[in-house]
Motif scaffolding. Structure first.
Motif, short mmCIF file in Angstrom:
data_model
loop_
_atom_site.label_atom_id
_atom_site.label_comp_id
_atom_site.label_asym_id
_atom_site.label_seq_id
_atom_site.Cartn_x
_atom_site.Cartn_y
_atom_site.Cartn_z
N LEU A 1 0.85 -1.17 0.00
CA LEU A 1 0.00 0.00 0.00
C LEU A 1 0.89 1.23 0.00
O LEU A 1 1.96 1.23 0.59
CB LEU A 1 -0.88 0.01 1.25
CG LEU A 1 -1.72 -1.25 1.50
CD1 LEU A 1 -2.55 -1.08 2.76
CD2 LEU A 1 -2.63 -1.53 0.33
N ASP A 2 0.48 2.29 -0.69
CA ASP A 2 1.28 3.50 -0.70
C ASP A 2 1.22 4.20 0.66
O ASP A 2 2.22 4.46 1.27
CB ASP A 2 0.80 4.44 -1.81
CG ASP A 2 1.34 4.00 -3.16
OD1 ASP A 2 2.28 3.20 -3.18
OD2 ASP A 2 0.83 4.46 -4.17
N ILE A 3 0.01 4.55 1.09
CA ILE A 3 -0.17 5.19 2.40
C ILE A 3 -1.32 4.51 3.12
O ILE A 3 -2.43 4.42 2.59
CB ILE A 3 -0.46 6.69 2.26
CG1 ILE A 3 0.75 7.42 1.64
CG2 ILE A 3 -0.79 7.30 3.62
CD1 ILE A 3 0.53 8.90 1.44
N ARG A 4 -1.07 4.02 4.31
CA ARG A 4 -2.09 3.36 5.13
C ARG A 4 -2.13 4.08 6.47
O ARG A 4 -1.08 4.34 7.07
CB ARG A 4 -1.72 1.89 5.31
CG ARG A 4 -2.51 1.16 6.38
CD ARG A 4 -3.89 0.70 5.89
NE ARG A 4 -4.57 0.03 6.99
CZ ARG A 4 -4.42 -1.24 7.30
NH1 ARG A 4 -3.60 -2.00 6.59
NH2 ARG A 4 -5.09 -1.77 8.31
N ALA A 5 -3.33 4.42 6.95
CA ALA A 5 -3.42 5.20 8.18
C ALA A 5 -4.73 4.95 8.91
O ALA A 5 -5.71 4.47 8.34
CB ALA A 5 -3.27 6.69 7.87
N ASP A 6 -4.71 5.28 10.21
CA ASP A 6 -5.91 5.31 11.04
C ASP A 6 -6.28 6.76 11.27
O ASP A 6 -5.41 7.60 11.56
CB ASP A 6 -5.65 4.66 12.41
CG ASP A 6 -5.44 3.16 12.31
OD1 ASP A 6 -5.90 2.57 11.32
OD2 ASP A 6 -4.82 2.59 13.22
N LEU A 7 -7.58 7.06 11.18
CA LEU A 7 -8.06 8.41 11.48
C LEU A 7 -8.57 8.47 12.91
O LEU A 7 -8.73 7.44 13.57
CB LEU A 7 -9.12 8.81 10.47
CG LEU A 7 -8.58 8.92 9.03
CD1 LEU A 7 -9.72 9.00 8.03
CD2 LEU A 7 -7.66 10.11 8.89
N ASN A 8 -8.84 9.66 13.40
CA ASN A 8 -9.12 9.83 14.83
C ASN A 8 -10.38 9.13 15.31
O ASN A 8 -10.53 8.85 16.49
CB ASN A 8 -9.21 11.32 15.18
CG ASN A 8 -10.21 12.08 14.32
OD1 ASN A 8 -9.92 12.40 13.18
ND2 ASN A 8 -11.38 12.37 14.85
N ASP A 9 -11.31 8.79 14.40
CA ASP A 9 -12.53 8.08 14.82
C ASP A 9 -12.41 6.57 14.60
O ASP A 9 -13.39 5.84 14.72
CB ASP A 9 -13.74 8.62 14.08
CG ASP A 9 -13.71 8.33 12.58
OD1 ASP A 9 -12.64 7.92 12.08
OD2 ASP A 9 -14.75 8.51 11.92
N GLY A 10 -11.19 6.11 14.25
CA GLY A 10 -10.98 4.68 14.03
C GLY A 10 -11.09 4.26 12.57
O GLY A 10 -10.79 3.12 12.22
#
Length: 290
Positions: A63-72
């Motif tokens: 994956l190029d960019i994988r992330a968690d956001l503040n609400d999950g």
């Protein structure tokens, strides 16, 4: 720099995949996902996927960019420069991995959070769609009622994008205008008046290009990609057809070896060579020894 490719994955990850510039990533995501000041994402945690090989038909998937956001919410941003016919299947595969990896063994399904896949494409992919931004969910084929909001897949097709009015530009349009490469620095400055994050992106771009190490890595990556697809196209020009699968696969394998040799001469990182040739790390190390 003329013809600077802002979709080059090294640059893209530096720009939007670094916690030092997570405000830019949030601006991009909130724009693409049409969030306003009341329901926008306010924080993001990046997950490094480079060291997690995922096997897909014996190939290394990343994956190029994988992330968690503040609400999950889970998010995957993938950039694809060269045409790829199976983008839908690949995006769904990445989405499914992202969604399933949320649960540890024995965990309850209620802990699952929404997962969003965003595909930024430098080519036309959805032939039956006119808009540059298309969103897919899981719907009932008769009533079109949504089964769940946990799945959301976006396709952003840069060739279809045209900026109609800079005075009424939205954040999503500002970012696509930036990545499209269709607009001059002067036009981007005008766009930045409504979307300040674009000004910061342009300033980072200038800093990136002034760094000799970063610029050299960028140029090596661009050369490696050009070489690889040049080799692939040369086989097409010589008349090799899909029906000659066995000969084609052998030819592509030999060409991948030659590509790896050229990239090793340019001192390209072995992991990157593996990514663009589909050769294993072990095979590349053998070539290096030889």
């Amino acid at each position: 720099m003329e013809n600077f490719n802002r979709l080059n994955d090294l640059y893209f990850k530096k720009l939007l995949g670094d916690k030092k510039r997570k405000n830019l990533t949030l601006s991009f995501l909130n724009g693409i996902l049409n969030k306003d000041d009341k329901n926008c994402f306010t924080d993001i945690t990046f997950l490094d996927k480079d060291n997690e090989p995922l096997t897909l038909d014996g190939k290394l998937s990343k994956l190029d960019i994988r992330a968690d956001l503040n609400d999950g919410t889970q998010v995957d941003i993938e950039v694809q420069v060269c045409p790829f016919k199976l983008m839908a299947e690949r995006s769904l595969y990445y989405w499914s991995k992202m969604y399933s990896e949320q649960l540890e063994k024995g965990a309850e399904y209620k802990k699952l959070k929404k997962a969003i896949a965003i595909n930024l494409l430098a080519f036309d992919y959805l032939e039956d769609e006119q808009d540059w931004h298309n969103i897919y969910n899981l719907l009932n084929v008769k009533s079109h009622n949504k089964l769940t909001d946990h799945i959301e897949i976006h396709f952003l097709e840069l060739p279809k994008f045209t900026l109609k009015d800079m005075r009424k530009i939205r954040a999503s349009e500002a970012w696509i205008a930036y990545f499209s490469g269709k607009y001059s620095k002067e036009e981007l400055e005008e766009i930045a008046m409504t979307t300040p994050a674009i000004k910061e992106a342009v300033e980072f771009e200038d800093t990136f290009l002034q760094n000799k190490i970063e610029r050299r890595a960028y140029e090596q990556r661009e050369k490696a990609i050009r070489d690889y697809y040049s080799y692939m196209n040369s086989y097409k020009e010589e008349g090799l057809q899909e029906g000659l699968q066995q000969g084609l696969q052998q030819g592509l394998y030999q060409q991948a070896i030659q590509t790896a040799k050229n990239m090793l001469k340019d001192k390209v990182d072995i992991k990157l060579i593996s990514k663009y040739t589909n050769l294993s790390i072990e095979e590349i190390n053998k070539i290096k020894v030889e």
